[in-house]
Enzyme design. Structure first.
Site, PDB file in Angstrom:
ATOM      1  N   VAL A 106      -5.446  37.235 -25.912  1.00 10.25           N
ATOM      2  CA  VAL A 106      -5.994  36.417 -24.923  1.00 10.25           C
ATOM      3  C   VAL A 106      -7.432  36.057 -25.067  1.00 10.25           C
ATOM      4  O   VAL A 106      -8.088  35.521 -24.126  1.00 10.25           O
ATOM      5  CB  VAL A 106      -6.033  36.980 -23.466  1.00 10.25           C
ATOM      6  CG1 VAL A 106      -4.315  37.360 -23.118  1.00 10.25           C
ATOM      7  CG2 VAL A 106      -6.535  38.524 -23.301  1.00 10.25           C
ATOM      8  N   HIS A 122       0.184  34.587 -24.873  1.00  7.33           N
ATOM      9  CA  HIS A 122      -0.076  35.482 -23.509  1.00  7.33           C
ATOM     10  C   HIS A 122      -1.032  34.926 -22.587  1.00  7.33           C
ATOM     11  O   HIS A 122      -1.581  35.668 -21.929  1.00  7.33           O
ATOM     12  CB  HIS A 122      -0.352  36.864 -23.835  1.00  7.33           C
ATOM     13  CG  HIS A 122       0.978  37.527 -24.384  1.00  7.33           C
ATOM     14  ND1 HIS A 122       0.857  38.999 -25.422  1.00  7.33           N
ATOM     15  CD2 HIS A 122       2.247  37.292 -24.367  1.00  7.33           C
ATOM     16  CE1 HIS A 122       2.400  39.241 -25.442  1.00  7.33           C
ATOM     17  NE2 HIS A 122       3.110  38.119 -24.935  1.00  7.33           N
ATOM     18  N   CYS A 133      -0.586  29.170  -5.269  1.00  5.03           N
ATOM     19  CA  CYS A 133      -0.019  27.704  -5.560  1.00  5.03           C
ATOM     20  C   CYS A 133      -0.376  27.294  -7.044  1.00  5.03           C
ATOM     21  O   CYS A 133       0.270  26.206  -7.289  1.00  5.03           O
ATOM     22  CB  CYS A 133      -1.112  26.629  -4.871  1.00  5.03           C
ATOM     23  SG  CYS A 133      -2.720  26.460  -5.125  1.00  5.03           S
ATOM     24  N   ALA A 239      -6.963  44.254 -41.080  1.00  9.24           N
ATOM     25  CA  ALA A 239      -6.828  42.479 -41.310  1.00  9.24           C
ATOM     26  C   ALA A 239      -8.010  42.107 -42.116  1.00  9.24           C
ATOM     27  O   ALA A 239      -7.872  41.172 -42.776  1.00  9.24           O
ATOM     28  CB  ALA A 239      -6.437  42.139 -39.956  1.00  9.24           C
TER      29      ALA A 239
HETATM   30  P1  OAD Z   1      -1.066  46.882 -29.658  1.00 13.91           P
HETATM   31  O1  OAD Z   1      -2.382  47.551 -29.213  1.00 13.91           O
HETATM   32  O2  OAD Z   1       0.176  47.038 -29.186  1.00 13.91           O
HETATM   33  O3  OAD Z   1      -1.184  46.937 -31.281  1.00 13.91           O
HETATM   34  C1  OAD Z   1      -2.187  46.948 -32.206  1.00 13.91           C
HETATM   35  C2  OAD Z   1      -1.645  46.785 -33.356  1.00 13.91           C
HETATM   36  O4  OAD Z   1      -2.850  46.640 -34.344  1.00 13.91           O
HETATM   37  C3  OAD Z   1      -1.243  48.455 -34.008  1.00 13.91           C
HETATM   38  O5  OAD Z   1      -0.147  48.278 -34.461  1.00 13.91           O
HETATM   39  C4  OAD Z   1      -2.541  48.981 -34.778  1.00 13.91           C
HETATM   40  O6  OAD Z   1      -2.010  49.780 -35.821  1.00 13.91           O
HETATM   41  C5  OAD Z   1      -2.917  47.603 -35.273  1.00 13.91           C
HETATM   42  N1  OAD Z   1      -4.353  47.425 -35.922  1.00 13.91           N
HETATM   43  C6  OAD Z   1      -5.227  48.008 -35.288  1.00 13.91           C
HETATM   44  N2  OAD Z   1      -6.681  47.728 -35.745  1.00 13.91           N
HETATM   45  C7  OAD Z   1      -6.172  46.936 -36.913  1.00 13.91           C
HETATM   46  C8  OAD Z   1      -6.945  46.382 -37.900  1.00 13.91           C
HETATM   47  N3  OAD Z   1      -8.206  46.566 -38.213  1.00 13.91           N
HETATM   48  N4  OAD Z   1      -6.094  45.588 -38.737  1.00 13.91           N
HETATM   49  C9  OAD Z   1      -4.641  45.531 -38.756  1.00 13.91           C
HETATM   50  N5  OAD Z   1      -4.201  46.240 -37.779  1.00 13.91           N
HETATM   51  C10 OAD Z   1      -4.869  46.989 -36.943  1.00 13.91           C
HETATM   52  O7  OAD Z   1      -1.587  45.329 -29.604  1.00 13.91           O
HETATM   53  P2  OAD Z   1      -0.294  43.953 -29.561  1.00 13.91           P
HETATM   54  O8  OAD Z   1       0.765  44.273 -30.598  1.00 13.91           O
HETATM   55  O9  OAD Z   1      -1.122  42.899 -29.710  1.00 13.91           O
HETATM   56  O10 OAD Z   1       0.285  41.732 -23.630  1.00 13.91           O
HETATM   57  O11 OAD Z   1       0.141  44.331 -28.106  1.00 13.91           O
HETATM   58  C11 OAD Z   1       1.165  43.137 -27.542  1.00 13.91           C
HETATM   59  C12 OAD Z   1       0.902  42.828 -26.065  1.00 13.91           C
HETATM   60  O12 OAD Z   1       0.681  43.997 -25.529  1.00 13.91           O
HETATM   61  C13 OAD Z   1      -0.420  42.066 -25.872  1.00 13.91           C
HETATM   62  O13 OAD Z   1      -0.468  40.662 -25.999  1.00 13.91           O
HETATM   63  C14 OAD Z   1      -0.712  42.523 -24.331  1.00 13.91           C
HETATM   64  C15 OAD Z   1      -0.156  44.039 -24.146  1.00 13.91           C
HETATM   65  O14 OAD Z   1       0.324  44.357 -23.034  1.00 13.91           O
HETATM   66  C16 OAD Z   1      -0.431  40.701 -22.798  1.00 13.91           C
HETATM   67  O15 OAD Z   1      -1.635  40.897 -22.451  1.00 13.91           O
HETATM   68  C17 OAD Z   1       0.545  39.983 -21.893  1.00 13.91           C
END
Ligand code: OAD
Length: 251
Positions: A106, A122, A133, A239
């Site tokens: 986000v 998201h 509304c 990354a």
């Molecule tokens: P997560 O917090 O679930 O996962 C983050 C991932 O990034 C993990 O697998 C880490 O191992 C990896 N990670 C951390 N640092 C990193 C780096 N420097 N380089 C590469 N990888 C790294 O986050 P999301 O998968 O984005 O939803 O979570 C999905 C959704 O869950 C989000 O969009 C959010 C949350 O609820 C909403 O806001 C609707």
């Protein structure tokens, strides 16, 4: 395939790809200082309870708690800067004929790095609309640099006086239908999909790499954690380590 071979093969396929999808999660912004959700030590959900903060019922019960928490997260995002991974995605998009960038984040760091037409599954923490509304809120959005538990009353909707909510998708809410459709079509159509910094547990977004793989695309995860199934290709590391290398391989 060892890491060296996986990197080389991915770079080679990127160079010849007709359509590339880059799909990002919270991990890409971690090195910009924005906390992820599920990392064990400092992920948001290891400190805060998702069910009290990121769903409709929570907002209805205690809007000031939820609005204050998002205002805190908004101030973290505003102070953060795009990192090398965001910049590399913008470069890769410029260097290849067709790249679709899809994010679950986000924050606006991809856009600030120069990425265009990012599909946001998201929502956007820098937008807001009326909970009652749906009218878009055009006023300045509050920030809250103090501790996350500081409550803040949300503004009132200029049209119906309902409470204004953050423009993000809460747990249990549907994703924006058109954006999801476009993202799924891109995943089904691409030759290469890079899935970066996501734990892959939140659906339907998490389906995208699977859709691409099913259609025969070369799908690679870039992640600091080796948690994937053995069959899933992973470039292990940050990354900001791998993406500049991939971008450089296209010059
Ligand atoms: P997560 O917090 O679930 O996962 C983050 C991932 O990034 C993990 O697998 C880490 O191992 C990896 N990670 C951390 N640092 C990193 C780096 N420097 N380089 C590469 N990888 C790294 O986050 P999301 O998968 O984005 O939803 O979570 C999905 C959704 O869950 C989000 O969009 C959010 C949350 O609820 C909403 O806001 C609707």
């Amino acid at each position: 395939m060892d890491t060296h071979e996986l990197f080389a093969k991915t770079a080679e396929l990127l160079r010849s790809a007709r359509h590339v999808v880059i799909f990002t999660g919270a991990g890409i912004s971690a090195e910009s200082g924005i906390p992820t959700f599920r990392d064990k030590t400092n992920g948001l959900w290891s400190i805060y309870e998702a069910e009290k903060l990121a769903n409709r019922a929570a907002f209805q019960t205690d809007p000031a708690l939820v609005w204050g928490w998002y205002a805190w997260r908004r101030s973290i995002v505003r102070q953060a800067q795009p990192n090398k991974a965001h910049q590399a995605i913008a470069q890769i998009s410029d260097r290849l004929p067709r790249v679709t960038v899809i994010t679950q984040n986000v924050d606006d760091l991809l856009e600030r790095a120069g990425c265009k037409n990012v599909i946001r599954l998201h929502g956007d923490i820098n937008s807001a609309h009326c909970f009652t509304c749906g009218h878009r809120h055009s006023g300045k959005l509050a920030e809250n640099p103090s501790p996350a538990d500081t409550r803040l009353e949300p503004p009132q909707c200029s049209r119906c006086k309902g409470p204004v909510r953050p423009g993000v998708v809460f747990f249990g809410e549907a994703l924006p239908a058109e954006d999801l459709k476009t993202a799924e079509s891109a995943a089904l159509d691409c030759d290469v999909l890079l899935s970066i910094g996501t734990s892959g547990v939140v659906y339907p977004a998490a389906r995208l790499p699977h859709l691409a793989s099913q259609e025969g695309a070369w799908t690679v995860h870039i992640n600091t954690e080796p948690f994937r199934k053995a069959a899933e290709r992973t470039l292990l590391g940050s990354a900001s380590h791998w993406l500049p290398k991939l971008s450089h391989s296209l010059t």
